[in-house]
Design a protein around this motif. Sequence first.
Motif, PDB file in Angstrom:
ATOM      1  N   ASN A 137       6.260  26.120 -77.808  1.00 28.64           N
ATOM      2  CA  ASN A 137       5.862  25.374 -78.800  1.00 28.64           C
ATOM      3  C   ASN A 137       4.253  25.221 -79.195  1.00 28.64           C
ATOM      4  N   SER A 138       3.093  26.078 -78.855  1.00 30.18           N
ATOM      5  CA  SER A 138       1.790  25.529 -78.613  1.00 30.18           C
ATOM      6  C   SER A 138       1.275  27.232 -78.944  1.00 30.18           C
ATOM      7  N   GLY A 139       0.345  27.884 -79.928  1.00 35.36           N
ATOM      8  CA  GLY A 139      -0.543  28.497 -78.912  1.00 35.36           C
ATOM      9  C   GLY A 139      -0.548  28.682 -78.162  1.00 35.36           C
ATOM     10  N   ALA A 140      -1.790  27.393 -77.630  1.00 33.63           N
ATOM     11  CA  ALA A 140      -1.510  27.896 -75.268  1.00 33.63           C
ATOM     12  C   ALA A 140      -0.777  28.186 -74.683  1.00 33.63           C
ATOM     13  N   GLU A 141       1.009  27.594 -75.290  1.00 28.07           N
ATOM     14  CA  GLU A 141       2.002  28.446 -74.406  1.00 28.07           C
ATOM     15  C   GLU A 141       2.799  29.958 -75.375  1.00 28.07           C
ATOM     16  N   ALA A 142       2.077  29.276 -75.787  1.00 25.02           N
ATOM     17  CA  ALA A 142       2.441  31.561 -76.052  1.00 25.02           C
ATOM     18  C   ALA A 142       1.657  32.597 -75.941  1.00 25.02           C
ATOM     19  N   VAL A 143       0.346  32.033 -75.478  1.00 28.32           N
ATOM     20  CA  VAL A 143      -0.949  33.043 -74.886  1.00 28.32           C
ATOM     21  C   VAL A 143      -0.181  33.036 -73.417  1.00 28.32           C
ATOM     22  N   GLU A 144      -0.289  31.835 -72.875  1.00 21.99           N
ATOM     23  CA  GLU A 144       0.538  31.187 -71.443  1.00 21.99           C
ATOM     24  C   GLU A 144       0.963  32.824 -71.410  1.00 21.99           C
ATOM     25  N   GLY A 165     -14.207  34.129 -77.663  1.00 19.86           N
ATOM     26  CA  GLY A 165     -12.762  33.765 -77.633  1.00 19.86           C
ATOM     27  C   GLY A 165     -12.137  32.533 -77.429  1.00 19.86           C
ATOM     28  N   TYR A 166     -11.276  31.857 -77.821  1.00 22.37           N
ATOM     29  CA  TYR A 166     -10.344  30.705 -77.931  1.00 22.37           C
ATOM     30  C   TYR A 166      -9.113  31.057 -78.183  1.00 22.37           C
ATOM     31  N   HIS A 167      -7.917  30.520 -76.790  1.00 19.59           N
ATOM     32  CA  HIS A 167      -6.583  30.916 -76.399  1.00 19.59           C
ATOM     33  C   HIS A 167      -6.188  29.402 -76.312  1.00 19.59           C
ATOM     34  N   GLY A 168      -6.730  28.361 -76.309  1.00 15.20           N
ATOM     35  CA  GLY A 168      -5.942  27.180 -75.979  1.00 15.20           C
ATOM     36  C   GLY A 168      -6.748  26.161 -75.324  1.00 15.20           C
ATOM     37  N   ARG A 169      -5.989  24.889 -74.469  1.00 19.71           N
ATOM     38  CA  ARG A 169      -6.726  24.170 -73.665  1.00 19.71           C
ATOM     39  C   ARG A 169      -6.403  23.726 -72.715  1.00 19.71           C
ATOM     40  N   ILE A 234      -7.389  39.484 -77.303  1.00 21.08           N
ATOM     41  CA  ILE A 234      -7.988  39.554 -78.335  1.00 21.08           C
ATOM     42  C   ILE A 234      -8.144  39.097 -79.812  1.00 21.08           C
ATOM     43  N   GLU A 235      -8.516  38.258 -80.067  1.00 22.42           N
ATOM     44  CA  GLU A 235      -8.102  37.308 -81.597  1.00 22.42           C
ATOM     45  C   GLU A 235      -8.666  38.562 -82.633  1.00 22.42           C
ATOM     46  N   PRO A 236      -7.688  39.644 -83.634  1.00 31.18           N
ATOM     47  CA  PRO A 236      -8.630  40.044 -83.988  1.00 31.18           C
ATOM     48  C   PRO A 236      -9.831  39.888 -84.565  1.00 31.18           C
ATOM     49  N   GLY A 239     -11.815  32.790 -84.176  1.00 31.27           N
ATOM     50  CA  GLY A 239     -11.140  31.704 -84.667  1.00 31.27           C
ATOM     51  C   GLY A 239     -11.986  31.109 -84.433  1.00 31.27           C
ATOM     52  N   GLU A 240     -12.020  29.552 -83.298  1.00 28.29           N
ATOM     53  CA  GLU A 240     -13.535  29.143 -82.888  1.00 28.29           C
ATOM     54  C   GLU A 240     -14.404  29.751 -82.412  1.00 28.29           C
ATOM     55  N   GLY A 241     -14.289  30.840 -82.201  1.00 35.94           N
ATOM     56  CA  GLY A 241     -15.680  31.536 -82.489  1.00 35.94           C
ATOM     57  C   GLY A 241     -16.590  31.544 -82.628  1.00 35.94           C
ATOM     58  N   ALA A 267      -2.875  41.210 -79.196  1.00 39.13           N
ATOM     59  CA  ALA A 267      -3.493  40.323 -79.882  1.00 39.13           C
ATOM     60  C   ALA A 267      -3.191  38.569 -79.984  1.00 39.13           C
ATOM     61  N   ASP A 268      -4.028  37.694 -79.753  1.00 39.75           N
ATOM     62  CA  ASP A 268      -3.796  36.330 -80.344  1.00 39.75           C
ATOM     63  C   ASP A 268      -4.072  36.428 -81.972  1.00 39.75           C
ATOM     64  N   GLU A 269      -3.046  35.921 -82.690  1.00 43.57           N
ATOM     65  CA  GLU A 269      -2.515  35.558 -83.602  1.00 43.57           C
ATOM     66  C   GLU A 269      -2.448  34.382 -84.139  1.00 43.57           C
ATOM     67  N   VAL A 270      -2.621  33.362 -83.096  1.00 43.57           N
ATOM     68  CA  VAL A 270      -2.440  32.263 -84.034  1.00 43.57           C
ATOM     69  C   VAL A 270      -3.102  31.685 -84.793  1.00 43.57           C
ATOM     70  N   GLN A 271      -3.856  31.991 -84.757  1.00 47.38           N
ATOM     71  CA  GLN A 271      -5.003  31.405 -86.154  1.00 47.38           C
ATOM     72  C   GLN A 271      -4.901  32.189 -87.529  1.00 47.38           C
ATOM     73  N   THR A 272      -5.153  33.893 -87.352  1.00 46.94           N
ATOM     74  CA  THR A 272      -5.520  34.769 -88.030  1.00 46.94           C
ATOM     75  C   THR A 272      -3.600  35.445 -88.659  1.00 46.94           C
ATOM     76  N   ALA A 296       1.769  31.237 -83.604  1.00 46.75           N
ATOM     77  CA  ALA A 296       1.811  29.538 -83.794  1.00 46.75           C
ATOM     78  C   ALA A 296       1.213  29.163 -85.432  1.00 46.75           C
ATOM     79  N   LYS A 297      -0.081  27.473 -84.728  1.00 47.20           N
ATOM     80  CA  LYS A 297      -0.083  27.115 -86.724  1.00 47.20           C
ATOM     81  C   LYS A 297       1.142  27.361 -87.800  1.00 47.20           C
ATOM     82  N   GLY A 298       0.353  28.885 -88.470  1.00 50.31           N
ATOM     83  CA  GLY A 298       0.693  29.180 -89.909  1.00 50.31           C
ATOM     84  C   GLY A 298       2.378  29.139 -89.816  1.00 50.31           C
TER      85      GLY A 298
HETATM   86  N1  PMP Z   1      -5.065  31.307 -79.980  1.00 54.84           N
HETATM   87  C1  PMP Z   1      -5.801  30.741 -80.887  1.00 54.84           C
HETATM   88  C2  PMP Z   1      -6.891  31.954 -81.717  1.00 54.84           C
HETATM   89  C3  PMP Z   1      -6.517  29.627 -81.633  1.00 54.84           C
HETATM   90  O1  PMP Z   1      -7.180  29.342 -82.457  1.00 54.84           O
HETATM   91  C4  PMP Z   1      -5.578  28.686 -80.788  1.00 54.84           C
HETATM   92  C5  PMP Z   1      -5.690  27.297 -81.995  1.00 54.84           C
HETATM   93  N2  PMP Z   1      -6.948  26.871 -82.183  1.00 54.84           N
HETATM   94  C6  PMP Z   1      -5.114  28.471 -80.215  1.00 54.84           C
HETATM   95  C7  PMP Z   1      -4.666  29.985 -79.629  1.00 54.84           C
HETATM   96  C8  PMP Z   1      -3.706  27.804 -79.058  1.00 54.84           C
HETATM   97  O2  PMP Z   1      -3.207  27.301 -79.776  1.00 54.84           O
HETATM   98  P1  PMP Z   1      -2.796  25.280 -79.862  1.00 54.84           P
HETATM   99  O3  PMP Z   1      -3.542  24.628 -80.411  1.00 54.84           O
HETATM  100  O4  PMP Z   1      -1.541  25.240 -80.641  1.00 54.84           O
HETATM  101  O5  PMP Z   1      -2.185  25.520 -78.289  1.00 54.84           O
END
Ligand code: PMP
Length: 453
Positions: A137-144, A165-169, A234-236, A239-241, A267-272, A296-298
């Motif tokens: 459902n979400s980027g964080a869940e995909a990373v988990e 790095g940013y991978h979720g909350r 790693i995010e290639p 993003g948030e960083g 590769a965390d491509e949630v944002q890229t 996720a996202k796009g």
């Molecule tokens: N990974 C990356 C690279 C992100 O940019 C984000 C969201 N900014 C997340 C994970 C987390 O995604 P979500 O907010 O959908 O949980």
Amino acid sequence: MTSTDTLDTHPLGGPALPQERRLVTAIPGPRSQQLLERKAAAVPAGVGHTVPIEAVAAGGGVVVDADGNSLIDLGSGIAVTGVGNAHPAVVAAVQAQAAQFTHTCFMISPYESYVAVAEALNRVTPGSHAKKSALFNSGAEAVENAVKIARKFTKRQAVVAFDHGYHGRTNLTMALTAKAMPYKSGFGPFASEIYRAPLSYPYRDGLTGAEAAKRAISLIEKQVGADNLAAMIIEPIQGEGGFIVPADGFLPALVEWCRDNGVVFIADEVQTGFARTGAMFASEHFGIVPDLITTAKGIAGGLPLAAVTGRAEIMDASHTGGLGGTYGGNPIACAAALASIDAFENDGLLERARRIGELLTDRLRALQATDARVGDVRGHGAMIAAEFIDPVTGEPDAALTAAVAKACIAEGVIVLTCGTYGNVIRFLPPLSIPDDLLHEGLDVVAAALAAQP
Ligand code: PMP
């Protein structure tokens, strides 16, 4: 006002909103203010907002608020609406699916669209090896889930993430995320067996990709031990960083080291992901093929959907029932994803992202040439950032950055900030934005910067 009564469509779709910046009240206007008062009373302060408006419509390159203001959208709801907000094909797919059925739970009664999204992801992600995808459902869940899968496959526990790095909350992803405020402070204890390695940040570390990779690998070997390491994530492009593009050779060296040591490279491509950077996935810019990729996202034009895609033998490591969730791969989100992926592949959006990147980069470099407070301009495609500094010391200038962003929003241009030091303005426009709105948005940014002492 009814914001949909003007027939002015953009060729790339979206609702029939006039593609213009239009301010009829101060931001926030009275209707928006009312909503924000209700929000303050009903929603916890921890859920913040960047743009103080009540959004009522969005499409092409604008977001319209309840007071009739039309703001230029340079954020895409944090890199989500790449195909454009309310893209007609996404709307039609969502409506058709909602009328058919809204949920069965894929783990109870499977349906075709989930499998079709998995097939599409296996096809469009980097690498020609056999792949499988699981939806969440979400980027964080995909990373988990990527971390779960890598641990199960390798029978190891340690995971390395990177500075900035940013991978979720969620709990595990907070541990993976680097920045304390606002993401982590006070929310610990965090998950164990997470280690952090230094990144390649060419503007600030002056290292080549090979040097930065050597520094990271040496730290990992000494402090974690390759034999203990399940995965490197790693995010290639961070993003948030701060939209940090690593130096050439950094990512390939990490991938090679992972291969040599039996470590899963994620590769965390949630944002890229999904055409944002002018390639379908940012990994392509660096010539790397990740073992697992999180998206996720796009992916679904604004509907909540996320995925882990990767080598079939790794993805198959989990026992049946170990992966999933009630809503993961919801049929409406899957319908939206199929329509979005079709648009990314067939509506010229990769080309459009590259064109947006050229325009943004040219304009921001011109600004940099006349204002030494713009320390760096970087990014790929429609993911471009400017880093603001004190021109004398080179130190990050978060106060200037916040003031510029605030002034832009007051003038009807949605810009987002990011960066470990809070000194980066990032540009993530929907790929459906017309050039003239991009130019106008950048005119506003330039004027906002010029007005800061
Ligand atoms: N990974 C990356 C690279 C992100 O940019 C984000 C969201 N900014 C997340 C994970 C987390 O995604 P979500 O907010 O959908 O949980």
